[in-house]
Design a protein around this motif. Structure first.
Motif, PDB file in Angstrom:
ATOM      1  N   ILE A   1       5.420 -16.241   0.031  1.00 10.12           N
ATOM      2  CA  ILE A   1       4.028 -15.785   0.100  1.00 10.12           C
ATOM      3  C   ILE A   1       3.317 -16.035  -1.222  1.00 10.12           C
ATOM      4  N   GLY A   2       4.023 -15.784  -2.330  1.00 14.46           N
ATOM      5  CA  GLY A   2       3.436 -16.001  -3.651  1.00 14.46           C
ATOM      6  C   GLY A   2       3.047 -17.441  -3.902  1.00 14.46           C
ATOM      7  N   GLY A   3       3.699 -18.347  -3.226  1.00 15.00           N
ATOM      8  CA  GLY A   3       3.376 -19.757  -3.397  1.00 15.00           C
ATOM      9  C   GLY A   3       2.105 -20.178  -2.687  1.00 15.00           C
ATOM     10  N   TYR A   4       1.649 -19.361  -1.729  1.00 16.18           N
ATOM     11  CA  TYR A   4       0.497 -19.758  -0.919  1.00 16.18           C
ATOM     12  C   TYR A   4      -0.750 -18.898  -1.122  1.00 16.18           C
ATOM     13  N   ASP A   5      -0.567 -17.568  -1.124  1.00 24.08           N
ATOM     14  CA  ASP A   5      -1.753 -16.705  -1.117  1.00 24.08           C
ATOM     15  C   ASP A   5      -1.420 -15.359  -1.763  1.00 24.08           C
ATOM     16  N   LEU A   6      -1.771 -15.220  -3.043  1.00 18.75           N
ATOM     17  CA  LEU A   6      -1.479 -13.982  -3.751  1.00 18.75           C
ATOM     18  C   LEU A   6      -2.344 -12.832  -3.251  1.00 18.75           C
ATOM     19  N   GLY A   7      -3.510 -13.128  -2.688  1.00 18.79           N
ATOM     20  CA  GLY A   7      -4.360 -12.076  -2.137  1.00 18.79           C
ATOM     21  C   GLY A   7      -3.678 -11.376  -0.971  1.00 18.79           C
ATOM     22  N   VAL A   8      -3.164 -12.162  -0.031  1.00 15.58           N
ATOM     23  CA  VAL A   8      -2.405 -11.600   1.090  1.00 15.58           C
ATOM     24  C   VAL A   8      -1.135 -10.940   0.563  1.00 15.58           C
ATOM     25  N   GLY A   9      -0.526 -11.563  -0.436  1.00 11.54           N
ATOM     26  CA  GLY A   9       0.690 -11.000  -1.014  1.00 11.54           C
ATOM     27  C   GLY A   9       0.464  -9.610  -1.577  1.00 11.54           C
ATOM     28  N   ILE A  10      -0.674  -9.409  -2.253  1.00  8.90           N
ATOM     29  CA  ILE A  10      -0.984  -8.096  -2.822  1.00  8.90           C
ATOM     30  C   ILE A  10      -1.253  -7.090  -1.711  1.00  8.90           C
ATOM     31  N   MET A  11      -1.924  -7.509  -0.672  1.00  9.94           N
ATOM     32  CA  MET A  11      -2.187  -6.600   0.453  1.00  9.94           C
ATOM     33  C   MET A  11      -0.867  -6.108   1.049  1.00  9.94           C
ATOM     34  N   LEU A  12       0.057  -7.035   1.269  1.00  9.91           N
ATOM     35  CA  LEU A  12       1.359  -6.667   1.822  1.00  9.91           C
ATOM     36  C   LEU A  12       2.193  -5.872   0.827  1.00  9.91           C
ATOM     37  N   GLY A  13       2.122  -6.274  -0.456  1.00  9.56           N
ATOM     38  CA  GLY A  13       2.907  -5.593  -1.475  1.00  9.56           C
ATOM     39  C   GLY A  13       2.413  -4.191  -1.746  1.00  9.56           C
ATOM     40  N   ALA A  14       1.082  -4.024  -1.806  1.00  6.75           N
ATOM     41  CA  ALA A  14       0.522  -2.687  -2.030  1.00  6.75           C
ATOM     42  C   ALA A  14       0.886  -1.757  -0.883  1.00  6.75           C
ATOM     43  N   HIS A  15       1.048  -2.319   0.293  1.00  5.08           N
ATOM     44  CA  HIS A  15       1.412  -1.548   1.479  1.00  5.08           C
ATOM     45  C   HIS A  15       2.859  -1.062   1.409  1.00  5.08           C
ATOM     46  N   GLN A  16       3.784  -1.976   1.087  1.00  7.88           N
ATOM     47  CA  GLN A  16       5.187  -1.590   1.190  1.00  7.88           C
ATOM     48  C   GLN A  16       5.950  -1.504  -0.124  1.00  7.88           C
ATOM     49  N   SER A  17       5.594  -2.308  -1.118  1.00  6.30           N
ATOM     50  CA  SER A  17       6.299  -2.217  -2.400  1.00  6.30           C
ATOM     51  C   SER A  17       6.001  -0.910  -3.115  1.00  6.30           C
ATOM     52  N   ILE A  18       4.759  -0.396  -2.916  1.00  5.23           N
ATOM     53  CA  ILE A  18       4.408   0.875  -3.549  1.00  5.23           C
ATOM     54  C   ILE A  18       3.756   1.860  -2.566  1.00  5.23           C
ATOM     55  N   GLY A  19       3.012   1.354  -1.580  1.00  8.69           N
ATOM     56  CA  GLY A  19       2.234   2.221  -0.691  1.00  8.69           C
ATOM     57  C   GLY A  19       3.059   3.278   0.003  1.00  8.69           C
ATOM     58  N   PHE A  20       4.061   2.853   0.762  1.00 10.90           N
ATOM     59  CA  PHE A  20       4.926   3.833   1.422  1.00 10.90           C
ATOM     60  C   PHE A  20       6.335   3.848   0.837  1.00 10.90           C
ATOM     61  N   LYS A  21       6.524   3.165  -0.294  1.00  7.39           N
ATOM     62  CA  LYS A  21       7.861   3.118  -0.896  1.00  7.39           C
ATOM     63  C   LYS A  21       8.361   4.522  -1.245  1.00  7.39           C
ATOM     64  N   GLY A  22       7.437   5.413  -1.625  1.00 12.01           N
ATOM     65  CA  GLY A  22       7.840   6.779  -1.938  1.00 12.01           C
ATOM     66  C   GLY A  22       8.481   7.478  -0.750  1.00 12.01           C
ATOM     67  N   ILE A  23       7.967   7.227   0.443  1.00 17.54           N
ATOM     68  CA  ILE A  23       8.561   7.825   1.649  1.00 17.54           C
ATOM     69  C   ILE A  23       9.961   7.260   1.857  1.00 17.54           C
ATOM     70  N   LEU A  24      10.095   5.961   1.612  1.00 19.02           N
ATOM     71  CA  LEU A  24      11.391   5.301   1.773  1.00 19.02           C
ATOM     72  C   LEU A  24      12.409   5.839   0.767  1.00 19.02           C
ATOM     73  N   LEU A  25      11.961   6.095  -0.471  1.00 17.19           N
ATOM     74  CA  LEU A  25      12.873   6.519  -1.534  1.00 17.19           C
ATOM     75  C   LEU A  25      13.090   8.026  -1.576  1.00 17.19           C
TER      76      LEU A  25
END
Length: 623
Positions: free
Chosen positions: A138-162
């Protein structure tokens, strides 16, 4: 030489014996080990602050995927590549400043919103390494979409997961994993950027004890305008049962947009990553059920930092994907563009740029998968390694984009080329999820704090009569004084073709530990104010981890007979040679009079400029 070392060691440790209240004869008869043991960790970076190499999490390079896991992720690689190559239009997303509904729908169908959520909760259940591989694409093609997806799961709900309990996970993870609900991470406020402890949002438990009443506002929240589930951090009054004192501490909450009082502002206008939504989020007397407390009351800071530490590893992999694509674009340009009768690729200046770009990518990629592999192996102390990979990757990607544009000349500056969009998108990576400047201080101060605890434990051991510690420390200091390496060779852990580079790293680790020792002895607690020095120390630490990552990766490639092994050998030895030189320069500058005086001059210039409200020097034309 042995007798000389013994005499020198005796000279260095004699003052320690003299300061001890225990006679030497009693010392020799006392127990050899103190009850106060020095702190221990398997973190490679943390151990370098003691001048030692713990290679548990470095060698061998992790190979953590089972055959089934490798086959599973391989099934995604081609379809994801094809989707971003043929379906998603990064230029359109950037122009329209949104991810179109049809793209969002297809991403949901692909399972892109729940990559690491367990399969029984509607996610794909990917490991960290599998996740890193997809973020790289994803980083190779579209960082905007990457941030949307990353903000959602890398940090957005990561607290619930952890940190979520079973009820919280069962309620929220299926809806965010499917993409039915988008998640966001709400930490930053106008007065609390890098200083998370200074947040002013506040949550007070209601009289009936069933809710927390939340008030406050957050700014620059990725997905803030489109999210339905928020991880929110706010100050709460916490009672200390031991003292009876109530003190404000940060707590974390799961907040739904459907709760009355939750609103968001319009999308922010940004330099880059325009396809990702960024907005303010406001909370006005929002009643949050007590069961939505995430982690314990007053444990929000720990929750926030663990989410960020856990999410940073994906940035290095995403940025390595960006660099890989940029290098391909640069190679295509210099291989076909003719100037002064030759293709650009034959010119030395061009080759130097390509080499630096390729080295930067290799180091970033090596860090990314070393880190994700360690996490998959169960490592729990990787905060310094994650910070380093974020710093190095974001700065390396910026350099690669800049040079790629340079190699394209005027065309690189044009919107239609697409490179200026990538560069605009990249700029935020040096700022968010911990600005690189703050993370450098975090690396140095965390490492020095660890070394300081070890130093105090050693002093306690010596005072209590631990002869082994006494002589061990004496010999180590003697070797440093005499310019000898204090770190054992790791040649048995690296491929024999990398022996010289491995020895360079070992020597640098020893010198790094000595420099940390010197700073602690000279400045003690005041080291926190020596930020010029802390920045250089962090830079040396970043290079040390880079050396470890490339040596480990290349050793595996050489041993496995990888088709690119010899090229990786060239990359690794070249980087280690450069890093060795940079480390020595940075460490020498920590105590060099010239550099310290220069730091003072720089501070004076900054102070004068600040006091004047801008440039002090009078305009040369005097008009």
């Amino acid at each position: 030489m042995a007798s000389l070392l013994l005499r020198s060691a005796a000279t260095l440790i004699r003052p320690c014996l003299q300061r001890s209240n225990t006679p030497v004869s009693s010392v020799l008869l006392s127990r050899l080990y103190s009850d106060k043991k020095p702190p221990e960790t398997d973190s490679f970076v943390m151990n370098t602050f003691l001048g030692r190499m713990n290679t548990t999490e470095v060698f061998p390079y992790p190979d953590v995927m089972s055959t089934e896991e490798r086959e599973n992720i391989a099934m995604f690689v081609d379809p994801v590549n094809k989707f971003f190559e043929e379906v998603n239009d990064a230029a359109r997303n950037d122009k329209e400043e949104t991810v179109p509904p049809e793209i969002m729908a297809q991403l949901k169908d692909m399972g892109a919103f729940g990559l690491q959520v367990p399969t029984n909760l509607k996610g794909l259940g990917l490991t960290n390494t599998q996740y890193a591989r997809l973020t790289e694409i994803i980083g190779g093609y579209d960082l905007g979409v990457g941030i949307m997806l990353g903000a959602h799961q890398s940090i957005g709900f990561k607290g619930i997961l952890l940190f979520g309990n079973e009820q919280q996970k069962e309620k929220y993870l299926p809806m965010v994993a499917s993409g039915e609900k988008i998640a966001a991470y709400c930490l930053t406020e106008p007065t609390s950027g890098s200083d998370a402890n200074s947040i002013r949002s506040r949550a007070v438990k209601s009289d009936d004890g069933k809710h927390y009443v939340l008030n406050g506002g957050k700014i620059w929240i990725s997905n803030g305008g489109i999210a339905d589930i928020f991880t929110v951090f706010a100050q709460t009054p916490v009672l200390n049962p031991a003292t009876g004192e109530t003190k404000d501490k940060v707590s974390a909450f799961i907040v739904e947009r459907s709760f009355p009082g939750v609103t968001s502002g319009p999308p922010e206008k940004k330099m880059g990553i325009k396809a990702s939504n960024t907005a303010e989020v406001h909370f006005d007397n929002v009643h949050v059920p007590v069961e939505n407390l995430l982690g314990g009351e007053g444990e929000g800071f720990k929750v926030a930092m663990n989410i960020l530490n856990n999410g940073r590893f994906g940035m290095a992999s995403a940025l390595s994907g960006t660099m890989r694509k940029l290098i391909s674009r640069a190679v295509d340009q210099v291989s076909n563009r003719v100037q002064f009768g030759n293709k650009l690729e034959v010119y030395g200046v061009v080759r130097e740029k390509l080499a630096r770009m390729t080295l930067a990518h290799f180091v970033t990629e090596s860090m990314a998968y070393l880190l994700s592999g360690n996490m998959d192996s169960g490592s729990v102390e990787f905060q310094l390694e994650a910070a380093i990979s974020k710093i190095y990757g974001s700065e390396a990607a910026w350099m690669v984009a800049d040079e790629c544009i340079q190699l394209h000349g005027g065309m690189g500056f044009m919107t239609e080329c697409g490179l200026e969009r990538v560069m605009r998108d990249l700029r935020i990576f040096r700022i968010f999820e911990g600005s690189n400047d703050i993370l450098r201080l975090f690396i140095s101060l965390t490492g020095l704090q660890f070394a300081g605890k070890h130093l105090r434990a050693v002093q306690s051991s010596i005072k209590s009569g631990d002869v082994n510690t006494l002589f061990s420390e004496g010999f180590k200091r003697t070797k440093r004084v005499m310019g000898m390496s204090t770190v054992d060779s790791i040649n048995d852990q690296v491929h024999h073709k990398l022996a010289t580079s491995a020895n360079q790293m070992a020597q640098c680790v020893g010198e790094f530990g000595g420099a940390c020792d010197h700073l602690l002895m000279k400045y003690r607690k005041n080291i926190i104010h020596e930020q010029f020095l802390l920045q250089r120390l962090a830079n040396a630490s970043i290079d040390l981890y880079g050396m470890a990552a490339v040596l480990s990766r290349t050793s595996k490639s050489l041993s496995d007979g990888s088709p690119s092994a010899n090229h990786e050998l060239l990359l690794a030895t070249t980087f280690c040679q450069q890093a060795n030189s940079r480390i020595k320069t940075n460490l020498a500058s920590l105590s060099a009079r010239f550099d310290i005086e220069l730091d003072s001059s720089m501070a004076d210039i900054a102070k004068a400029t600040t006091e004047n409200g801008g440039v002090v020097s009078v305009h040369p034309l005097r008009i």
